[in-house]
Enzyme design. Sequence first.
Site, mmCIF file in Angstrom:
data_model
loop_
_atom_site.group_PDB
_atom_site.id
_atom_site.type_symbol
_atom_site.label_atom_id
_atom_site.label_comp_id
_atom_site.label_asym_id
_atom_site.label_seq_id
_atom_site.Cartn_x
_atom_site.Cartn_y
_atom_site.Cartn_z
ATOM 1 N N HIS A 106 -6.781 -0.077 5.855
ATOM 2 C CA HIS A 106 -6.807 -0.825 7.117
ATOM 3 C C HIS A 106 -8.185 -0.803 7.799
ATOM 4 O O HIS A 106 -8.706 -1.838 8.197
ATOM 5 C CB HIS A 106 -5.776 -0.269 8.087
ATOM 6 C CG HIS A 106 -4.371 -0.273 7.546
ATOM 7 N ND1 HIS A 106 -3.926 -1.231 6.667
ATOM 8 C CD2 HIS A 106 -3.320 0.553 7.751
ATOM 9 C CE1 HIS A 106 -2.655 -1.000 6.374
ATOM 10 N NE2 HIS A 106 -2.275 0.081 7.010
ATOM 11 N N LYS B 83 -2.755 9.746 15.078
ATOM 12 C CA LYS B 83 -1.390 9.610 15.604
ATOM 13 C C LYS B 83 -1.270 10.485 16.840
ATOM 14 O O LYS B 83 -2.042 11.427 17.024
ATOM 15 C CB LYS B 83 -0.388 10.038 14.532
ATOM 16 C CG LYS B 83 -0.436 9.120 13.313
ATOM 17 C CD LYS B 83 0.897 8.978 12.657
ATOM 18 C CE LYS B 83 0.856 8.029 11.478
ATOM 19 N NZ LYS B 83 1.058 6.627 11.843
ATOM 20 N N LYS C 148 0.847 -1.166 0.000
ATOM 21 C CA LYS C 148 0.000 0.000 0.000
ATOM 22 C C LYS C 148 0.902 1.241 0.000
ATOM 23 O O LYS C 148 2.058 1.099 0.369
ATOM 24 C CB LYS C 148 -0.968 -0.003 1.171
ATOM 25 C CG LYS C 148 -0.306 0.222 2.549
ATOM 26 C CD LYS C 148 -1.311 0.559 3.595
ATOM 27 C CE LYS C 148 -1.529 2.027 3.745
ATOM 28 N NZ LYS C 148 -0.651 2.699 4.694
ATOM 29 N N HIS D 270 -1.452 -5.000 5.408
ATOM 30 C CA HIS D 270 -0.819 -5.810 6.462
ATOM 31 C C HIS D 270 -1.761 -6.081 7.643
ATOM 32 O O HIS D 270 -1.509 -6.979 8.433
ATOM 33 C CB HIS D 270 0.505 -5.189 6.927
ATOM 34 C CG HIS D 270 0.356 -4.080 7.918
ATOM 35 N ND1 HIS D 270 0.178 -2.770 7.541
ATOM 36 C CD2 HIS D 270 0.347 -4.078 9.271
ATOM 37 C CE1 HIS D 270 0.072 -2.022 8.631
ATOM 38 N NE2 HIS D 270 0.172 -2.787 9.692
ATOM 39 N N GLU E 9 -2.852 5.518 17.617
ATOM 40 C CA GLU E 9 -1.418 5.283 17.820
ATOM 41 C C GLU E 9 -0.851 6.355 18.728
ATOM 42 O O GLU E 9 -1.344 7.488 18.731
ATOM 43 C CB GLU E 9 -0.685 5.345 16.487
ATOM 44 C CG GLU E 9 -1.177 4.335 15.481
ATOM 45 C CD GLU E 9 -0.397 4.427 14.190
ATOM 46 O OE1 GLU E 9 0.640 3.781 14.105
ATOM 47 O OE2 GLU E 9 -0.821 5.168 13.283
ATOM 48 N N LYS F 262 -2.687 -9.899 10.490
ATOM 49 C CA LYS F 262 -2.796 -9.992 11.952
ATOM 50 C C LYS F 262 -3.740 -11.136 12.316
ATOM 51 O O LYS F 262 -4.873 -11.188 11.838
ATOM 52 C CB LYS F 262 -3.342 -8.678 12.534
ATOM 53 C CG LYS F 262 -2.417 -7.465 12.347
ATOM 54 C CD LYS F 262 -3.066 -6.214 12.909
ATOM 55 C CE LYS F 262 -2.355 -4.948 12.494
ATOM 56 N NZ LYS F 262 -1.235 -4.561 13.315
HETATM 57 C C1 BG6 Z 1 0.755 1.717 8.086
HETATM 58 C C2 BG6 Z 1 0.624 3.213 8.067
HETATM 59 O O1 BG6 Z 1 0.196 1.166 6.930
HETATM 60 O O2 BG6 Z 1 0.085 1.218 9.239
HETATM 61 C C3 BG6 Z 1 1.250 3.790 9.323
HETATM 62 O O3 BG6 Z 1 1.294 3.734 6.927
HETATM 63 C C4 BG6 Z 1 0.643 3.179 10.556
HETATM 64 O O4 BG6 Z 1 1.108 5.212 9.350
HETATM 65 C C5 BG6 Z 1 0.642 1.655 10.466
HETATM 66 O O5 BG6 Z 1 1.414 3.588 11.668
HETATM 67 C C6 BG6 Z 1 -0.167 1.041 11.588
HETATM 68 O O6 BG6 Z 1 0.000 -0.346 11.575
HETATM 69 P P1 BG6 Z 1 0.106 -1.185 12.917
HETATM 70 O O7 BG6 Z 1 0.202 -2.591 12.471
HETATM 71 O O8 BG6 Z 1 1.338 -0.685 13.630
HETATM 72 O O9 BG6 Z 1 -1.134 -0.883 13.689
#
Ligand code: BG6
Length: 505
Positions: free
Chosen positions: A259, A355, A167, A197, A235, A201
């Site tokens: 996501h 964030k 992505k 991704h 986050e 999970k």
């Molecule tokens: C990524 C984003 O795809 O996913 C990031 O580009 C983000 O900005 C991240 O921090 C979050 O993934 P995870 O698995 O850490 O929750």
Amino acid sequence: MDKTDARPTPPSVQVDPAPPCTLVIFGASGDLTKRLLMPALYNLSGGKLLADGFKIIGVDHNDNTDDGWRDDLTKTMQSFTTDHTSEFHPTHIDETVWGFVRDRLTFRKGDFSEPATFRDLAGALSGDVVFYLAVSARFFGPIVEQLGGAGLLKEESGAFRRVVIEKPFGSDLASAKALNAKLLAQGNEGQFFRIDHFLGKETVQSILAIRFANGMLEPVWRCKHVDHIEITAAETIGVEARGAFYEPTGALRDMVPNHLFQLLCMVAMEAPDTLDAEAIRDAKARLVEAVRPVPPADAVRGQYAAGIEHGKPVVGYRDEPNVAKDSQTETYVALKLTIDTPRWDGVPFYLRTGKCMTDRVTEIAVHFKPPARSPFRTAQEPEIEPDILRLRIDPEQGMSVAINVKRPGPQMHLGRVTATFDYGDFFRETQSVGYETLLYDCMIGDATLFQRADSIEGAWAAVEPLLRAWRDAPVEMYAAGSDGPSGADALLARDGRAWLPLGEG
Ligand code: BG6
């Protein structure tokens, strides 16, 4: 749901190694290769899931040699043992397990825009190949065109040629369509594996099991019983060194149509007829198609200002490297979604991501309706607290259910309790950075956990009104270390609801 109920995990199902293919990684020197792909290959090697004939060719534009690349990656793998902030932090690197991967690494210098790079590769490749595009999104189209031009995507004599695309897949509906058209001009849909991704999970994959393998939950997972659903990906980290990527991207493009929509699909799609890849992807595509385009009035964007994060001062987004001093890029998004299916008639889905927030929490909270009739509803206490089921994706992994019970004592009064289950209490932890299954599945040709073009385009279509409306609109500020901008609270207050506070599992 108590730890005392934990039983040893039965021996896991025997899984065969992937076929002996060649993995070509474009972006061999990049962060993704070091931080995630190599640890994932290491874990696959530890699980004996890579065949003896497996090979890895790294391609990048910098100077390096086979030995140089092997040494660089070995050093990085060792560094993870002392880096507790990395996704992968084993206590030690097993020499035999890593040796299996290291011995199969070879490096080729090559410019991604030069046909010669691909002609050379063609000379070195035969049989089954996975091309992994661990590169910046601007190279996706050009690399696939070069692969096609060099004949590297022709599947001859039963061999497979697959391409893994990271992505972001496009930056809006038009660019996603254009990229899909470029790919499909060079190969067929079955050859392209578009990564999200979040689907790697375990806790996300488990949502299917929780919903469709439990007679207690399946019947209530619909509008008759569900009041609303919250999906959160909060986050604590800021944009760190990614300002150059993040400035033109923002939280909406970075997290929502990919996501958060994957979480939405898992929690809201209809039951697939079977667990086949296409049955699941069809169910997801139908769900995405039923999401109404989000009106700008149903969304809020914010940007973090300086604040205190876990006791430490944090700079504002505009003071991060490679960020404009007057940037209007959002680092937070909240929105309300409506899904036009009978199952979700009148049930709002509230999504938020940001964030530099109070806590790191990725979860889905299903708020149930209180019972329609209840002797506990009295003139003095007309409200009964609704049950809430939380599917906890990260960093806590499990589920919690908040329900009402009788508070001990001589009188009948309600008390609130939360029952929690953690995966770690029931199953032996397996080493995983989330890319193991994705790499393995691509090698065995299972597309279940990859995104199909129709779903990607549908998700972009749903957020398109926001992309347009936010082009020139100012962002609302929120303090780093907070739960987000006040506009997000107002979005739910309008409907007589409130977000669950972050960090309260
Ligand atoms: C990524 C984003 O795809 O996913 C990031 O580009 C983000 O900005 C991240 O921090 C979050 O993934 P995870 O698995 O850490 O929750």
